[in-house]
Design a protein around this motif. Structure first.
Motif, PDB file in Angstrom:
ATOM      1  N   ALA A 105       0.835  -1.205   0.000  1.00 34.01           N
ATOM      2  CA  ALA A 105       0.000   0.000   0.000  1.00 34.01           C
ATOM      3  C   ALA A 105       0.867   1.251   0.000  1.00 34.01           C
ATOM      4  O   ALA A 105       0.593   2.229  -0.713  1.00 34.01           O
ATOM      5  CB  ALA A 105      -0.924  -0.007   1.214  1.00 34.01           C
ATOM      6  N   ASP A 125       2.523   1.602  -3.459  1.00 28.63           N
ATOM      7  CA  ASP A 125       1.594   2.004  -4.518  1.00 28.63           C
ATOM      8  C   ASP A 125       1.086   3.427  -4.351  1.00 28.63           C
ATOM      9  O   ASP A 125       0.855   4.128  -5.339  1.00 28.63           O
ATOM     10  CB  ASP A 125       0.400   1.037  -4.566  1.00 28.63           C
ATOM     11  CG  ASP A 125       0.805  -0.346  -5.060  1.00 28.63           C
ATOM     12  OD1 ASP A 125       1.898  -0.460  -5.650  1.00 28.63           O
ATOM     13  OD2 ASP A 125       0.045  -1.304  -4.846  1.00 28.63           O
ATOM     14  N   THR A 126       0.909   3.862  -3.117  1.00 32.80           N
ATOM     15  CA  THR A 126       0.344   5.198  -2.903  1.00 32.80           C
ATOM     16  C   THR A 126       1.406   6.288  -2.874  1.00 32.80           C
ATOM     17  O   THR A 126       1.179   7.384  -3.399  1.00 32.80           O
ATOM     18  CB  THR A 126      -0.455   5.235  -1.581  1.00 32.80           C
ATOM     19  OG1 THR A 126       0.384   4.800  -0.508  1.00 32.80           O
ATOM     20  CG2 THR A 126      -1.671   4.332  -1.662  1.00 32.80           C
ATOM     21  N   TYR A 147     -13.510   8.142   0.756  1.00 35.97           N
ATOM     22  CA  TYR A 147     -13.654   7.652  -0.615  1.00 35.97           C
ATOM     23  C   TYR A 147     -14.956   8.105  -1.259  1.00 35.97           C
ATOM     24  O   TYR A 147     -15.028   8.248  -2.478  1.00 35.97           O
ATOM     25  CB  TYR A 147     -13.547   6.122  -0.627  1.00 35.97           C
ATOM     26  CG  TYR A 147     -12.170   5.651  -0.186  1.00 35.97           C
ATOM     27  CD1 TYR A 147     -11.023   6.255  -0.683  1.00 35.97           C
ATOM     28  CD2 TYR A 147     -12.015   4.639   0.753  1.00 35.97           C
ATOM     29  CE1 TYR A 147      -9.766   5.856  -0.279  1.00 35.97           C
ATOM     30  CE2 TYR A 147     -10.765   4.223   1.166  1.00 35.97           C
ATOM     31  CZ  TYR A 147      -9.637   4.838   0.645  1.00 35.97           C
ATOM     32  OH  TYR A 147      -8.395   4.445   1.053  1.00 35.97           O
ATOM     33  N   LEU A 199      -7.111   1.729  -2.003  1.00 39.70           N
ATOM     34  CA  LEU A 199      -5.899   1.867  -1.196  1.00 39.70           C
ATOM     35  C   LEU A 199      -4.644   1.827  -2.062  1.00 39.70           C
ATOM     36  O   LEU A 199      -3.612   2.358  -1.696  1.00 39.70           O
ATOM     37  CB  LEU A 199      -5.827   0.743  -0.161  1.00 39.70           C
ATOM     38  CG  LEU A 199      -6.708   0.903   1.086  1.00 39.70           C
ATOM     39  CD1 LEU A 199      -6.641  -0.362   1.924  1.00 39.70           C
ATOM     40  CD2 LEU A 199      -6.278   2.110   1.902  1.00 39.70           C
ATOM     41  N   GLN A 200      -4.723   1.182  -3.201  1.00 34.35           N
ATOM     42  CA  GLN A 200      -3.539   0.970  -4.042  1.00 34.35           C
ATOM     43  C   GLN A 200      -3.692   1.724  -5.363  1.00 34.35           C
ATOM     44  O   GLN A 200      -4.692   1.555  -6.048  1.00 34.35           O
ATOM     45  CB  GLN A 200      -3.358  -0.524  -4.286  1.00 34.35           C
ATOM     46  CG  GLN A 200      -3.154  -1.287  -2.985  1.00 34.35           C
ATOM     47  CD  GLN A 200      -3.297  -2.784  -3.168  1.00 34.35           C
ATOM     48  OE1 GLN A 200      -3.518  -3.242  -4.271  1.00 34.35           O
ATOM     49  NE2 GLN A 200      -3.159  -3.530  -2.088  1.00 34.35           N
ATOM     50  N   ASP A 201      -2.708   2.541  -5.666  1.00 33.66           N
ATOM     51  CA  ASP A 201      -2.726   3.336  -6.898  1.00 33.66           C
ATOM     52  C   ASP A 201      -4.057   4.081  -7.021  1.00 33.66           C
ATOM     53  O   ASP A 201      -4.809   3.904  -7.985  1.00 33.66           O
ATOM     54  CB  ASP A 201      -2.490   2.439  -8.110  1.00 33.66           C
ATOM     55  CG  ASP A 201      -2.260   3.261  -9.376  1.00 33.66           C
ATOM     56  OD1 ASP A 201      -2.001   4.476  -9.279  1.00 33.66           O
ATOM     57  OD2 ASP A 201      -2.379   2.687 -10.485  1.00 33.66           O
ATOM     58  N   ARG A 202      -4.308   4.894  -6.036  1.00 33.38           N
ATOM     59  CA  ARG A 202      -5.604   5.564  -5.964  1.00 33.38           C
ATOM     60  C   ARG A 202      -5.917   6.372  -7.216  1.00 33.38           C
ATOM     61  O   ARG A 202      -7.023   6.305  -7.754  1.00 33.38           O
ATOM     62  CB  ARG A 202      -5.613   6.484  -4.729  1.00 33.38           C
ATOM     63  CG  ARG A 202      -6.866   7.301  -4.555  1.00 33.38           C
ATOM     64  CD  ARG A 202      -6.831   7.948  -3.187  1.00 33.38           C
ATOM     65  NE  ARG A 202      -7.819   9.012  -3.080  1.00 33.38           N
ATOM     66  CZ  ARG A 202      -8.030   9.707  -1.978  1.00 33.38           C
ATOM     67  NH1 ARG A 202      -7.309   9.441  -0.897  1.00 33.38           N
ATOM     68  NH2 ARG A 202      -8.925  10.648  -1.945  1.00 33.38           N
ATOM     69  N   ASN A 203      -4.923   7.100  -7.719  1.00 33.60           N
ATOM     70  CA  ASN A 203      -5.172   7.939  -8.900  1.00 33.60           C
ATOM     71  C   ASN A 203      -5.504   7.099 -10.127  1.00 33.60           C
ATOM     72  O   ASN A 203      -6.418   7.402 -10.895  1.00 33.60           O
ATOM     73  CB  ASN A 203      -3.952   8.820  -9.182  1.00 33.60           C
ATOM     74  CG  ASN A 203      -3.751   9.875  -8.107  1.00 33.60           C
ATOM     75  OD1 ASN A 203      -4.704  10.282  -7.431  1.00 33.60           O
ATOM     76  ND2 ASN A 203      -2.518  10.315  -7.925  1.00 33.60           N
TER      77      ASN A 203
END
Length: 698
Positions: free
Chosen positions: A309, A312-313, A600, A566-570
């Motif tokens: 997480a 990725d973030t 979210y 949670l992961q690679d939100r964009n």
């Protein structure tokens, strides 16, 4: 009078004269005698031969002047005026002279003149051409040798059998920092060793130890190579080679940089490049050593719970910083006798050596979990890594490094399965569980290829009127031996091994194909996992399924949980916007079970919120659960979203939820998930609904 003189005096003068004449005629020197009148008295054949003179040209009475002029004609190089040269040697008294004369043809003659008592003189002429050429060649060779040894990259020295220096090059002197004026041919070895000691170009030895060591090497008849670490930080490689005459030659190579490079390479081969911890290879060596030494020790296999997480973030750079910070914290917890290793990714191992019982391992594991649960500062952000640990204790849990690491890994899997952020000790039963898991993993692969998966559908009912608005597609696995397997028994494993991606694609295609047969007002909901969102091409898969089935995109609804964001939100939000632009509806599943659900809802305009069954089950007798349902329903209305309550099983739950304003419901009260054929028979293509008092397919 000496005995030899008496013998000479006793010889007849005539005989003696003949003997001397015979001796002069056989000399390799050219000899000429002349009187005070500068005329020849005697010359030997060698003289005539040297200058190509006939007996007629040189005989008693021949003027010396004629002979000098003859030599000038032969090309004698005098470096001046010929007349003056001749007069100087024919006028005045005879004086001693010793010169080297060179001729045009390259000959070199050593010329010596001695005055005699009567005013005459004797001159000797020696042809030293070959000797001079040999000397020149030798000088050239010496010059070349000097250039060669002084341009060597190594120091070089020759010593004779008496331990005295024969020759050395300048590099030898410079690399040891010796005074050049005190290192000359003939210098004793002991004096050179003393000079080295004075300037500090010696290893960590006393003067006596150093002198004895080098002397022993020098007197050895064996070739010997030594690598010597000097006190001044330099490292020399000395190659000693004995010579047949009992002397020796030695080369001295400065390998300081090479040694540093070798040590760096050796270090790199056994350490992780990012964290500088021991790597898998070094850990294996330490485990072998620990097993050979015997006794009890522990293997802690550590896995970071939330590293992915963070990676990725916040990005890979932040992930690298986190791994380095984790390494520092682990090293602070470990003892000097322990080994901390990075196995790759976000996995670490601590070899805790020499423990008295498992309580010491338990204490260290608790400290690790606690330490890694504290926040990490990453470029202005704070992150929690968390850790799960599996522990194997030697020798009870394994007799080889591979077995110990494997069993620690099994214990780690149990710790992660039990909720993460904890530690577990290996138990023999874990091996059976792992075997069962491997079998299940293989069955999953086979099941996908064999078409053993099927979709069941559960109706979603409108709270107002009880009509069916759509169905949620739920996967089932019809295992050839185990029968119908529920998703919670295999979906986590499928996600872990990446098989959820092809399974998920099949679900999307199958659900769209099935829903295309239904009336146009019914939608179908499909769950999309976080693993699927991490794979590129999800939008293309969904668009392809819609195109192949002909299903209107507005009839498809995808359900996601907070873990997707949670992961690679964009990147995830971009994909969600693409899907919504096609008309596909997006629902947030299991709302309220995460820690940032409201956040979210702000970042993406969801079409629906699904209230988790854990809140629905408590609405009959738990005021807090009912309040949550009420709040979520009100929140959804305020944001223009619909709500679906999951897990409705009783009529009281249905009535209370409807009273709180929830838009839709689903659960066993209405129908369990059923195969498509049964759904269609019961609710869609029969004239009479199966449960008209509850709901209808409108």
């Amino acid at each position: 009078m000496a005995e030899s003189d008496q013998e000479v005096a006793s010889i007849d003068p005539l005989v003696l004269g003949e003997l001397l004449k015979c001796a002069a005629n056989n000399l390799w020197l050219g000899i000429i005698l002349f009187g005070s009148d500068r005329r020849v008295i005697f010359c030997n054949p060698r003289y005539r031969e040297m200058y190509a003179l006939s007996p007629d040209q040189v005989h008693p009475g021949t003027p010396i002047k004629d002979l000098i002029e003859h030599r000038l004609k032969l090309g004698l190089n005098i470096g001046g005026e010929a007349g003056a040269y001749v007069r100087a040697r024919t006028e005045g008294s005879v004086v001693s002279e010793q010169t080297v004369q060179q001729f045009a043809d390259g000959r070199i003659i050593a010329y010596t003149i001695h005055p005699l008592p009567d005013g005459g003189g004797m001159a000797t002429h020696e042809d030293i051409t070959e000797r001079e050429e040999l000397s020149a060649r030798l000088q050239e060779r010496n010059f070349q040798f000097d250039i060669a040894i002084n341009n060597m990259s190594h120091g070089l020295c020759f010593f004779d059998a008496g331990h005295r220096l024969v020759v050395c090059n300048t590099h030898f002197i410079e690399m040891y920092g010796l005074p050049p004026d005190r290192v000359r041919p003939g210098t004793p070895l002991q004096e050179i060793l003393d000079l080295r000691y004075e300037v500090g170009s010696v290893p960590a030895m006393t003067r006596e130890e150093y002198a004895k060591w080098r002397t022993d090497v020098a007197t050895s008849a064996e070739a010997m190579d030594s690598i010597v670490e000097m006190r001044n930080g330099r490292t020399f490689k000395i190659r000693h080679r004995p010579m047949p005459d009992l002397g020796w030659v030695a080369t001295h190579e400065d390998i300081t940089e090479q040694r540093k490079t070798e040590l760096r390479i050796a270090h790199m081969a056994h350490h992780d490049a990012l964290t500088d911890l021991a790597n898998r290879a070094l850990l294996g060596q330490r485990l072998e050593q620990a097993l050979e030494q015997g006794g009890m020790f522990a293997i802690h296999h550590i896995d970071l719970d939330k590293f992915k997480a963070v990676n990725d973030t916040l990005g890979h750079q932040a992930g690298d910083i986190l791994l380095q910070d984790v390494s520092r914290r682990l090293k602070l917890l470990a003892r000097d006798s322990d080994t901390v290793a990075r196995m790759g990714g976000d996995e670490f191992v601590i070899l805790q050596s020499s423990i008295s019982d498992s309580s010491e391992a338990d204490l260290l594991a608790r400290d690790v979990v606690s330490t890694l649960s504290a926040p990490f500062g990453l470029d202005g952000h704070q992150a929690i890594a968390g850790a799960s640990i599996g522990i194997a204790i030697a020798p009870g849990d394994g007799s080889t490094p591979e077995q110990l690491l494997h069993n620690a890994d099994l214990a780690l899997y149990r710790a992660k399965s039990d909720g993460r952020g904890m530690h577990c000790f290996f138990e023999p039963a874990m091996g059976e569980e792992a075997q069962s898991r491997r079998a299940l993993e293989q069955d999953l692969h086979n099941g996908l290829a064999a078409g053993e998966f099927e979709l069941h559908y559960q109706p979603v009912v409108k709270s107002d009127g009880g009509e069916i608005s759509g169905f949620e597609a739920l996967i089932r696995w019809r295992h050839p031996r185990r029968g119908l397997v529920a998703p919670n028994s295999f979906i986590p494993l499928a996600e872990e091994i990446g098989l959820i991606v092809p399974i998920g694609e099949w679900v999307i295609r199958q659900a769209c194909a099935t829903a295309s047969r239904w009336p146009d007002h019914l939608h179908v909901a499909v769950n999309i996992s976080a693993v699927q969102f991490r794979q590129p091409g999800l939008t293309e898969v969904i668009v392809g399924a819609l195109a192949a089935s002909g299903l209107d995109p507005r009839r498809l609804e995808i359900e996601i949980t907070e873990s997707v964001l949670l992961q690679d939100r964009n990147g995830t939000l971009a994909t969600l916007h693409q899907l919504r632009a096609l008309g596909i509806k997006v629902a947030m599943d299991d709302f309220g079970t995460g820690y940032s659900s409201l956040t979210y809802l702000q970042c993406f305009p969801f079409d629906k919120i699904k209230i988790d069954r854990s809140f629905v089950s408590g609405v009959e007798n738990n005021a807090a659960s009912l309040s949550i349902v009420r709040a979520v329903a009100a929140l959804a209305r305020g944001m223009g979203m619909t709500t679906t309550a999951e897990g409705v099983e009783t009529e009281e739950q249905r009535d209370r939820i409807a009273a709180e304003g929830c838009t839709e419901m689903q659960g066993y009260l209405f129908s369990p998930p059923l195969p498509a054929e049964e759904i269609e028979r019961r609710f869609l293509f029969e004239k009479t609904p199966a449960r008209p008092d509850r709901f209808a397919a409108a």
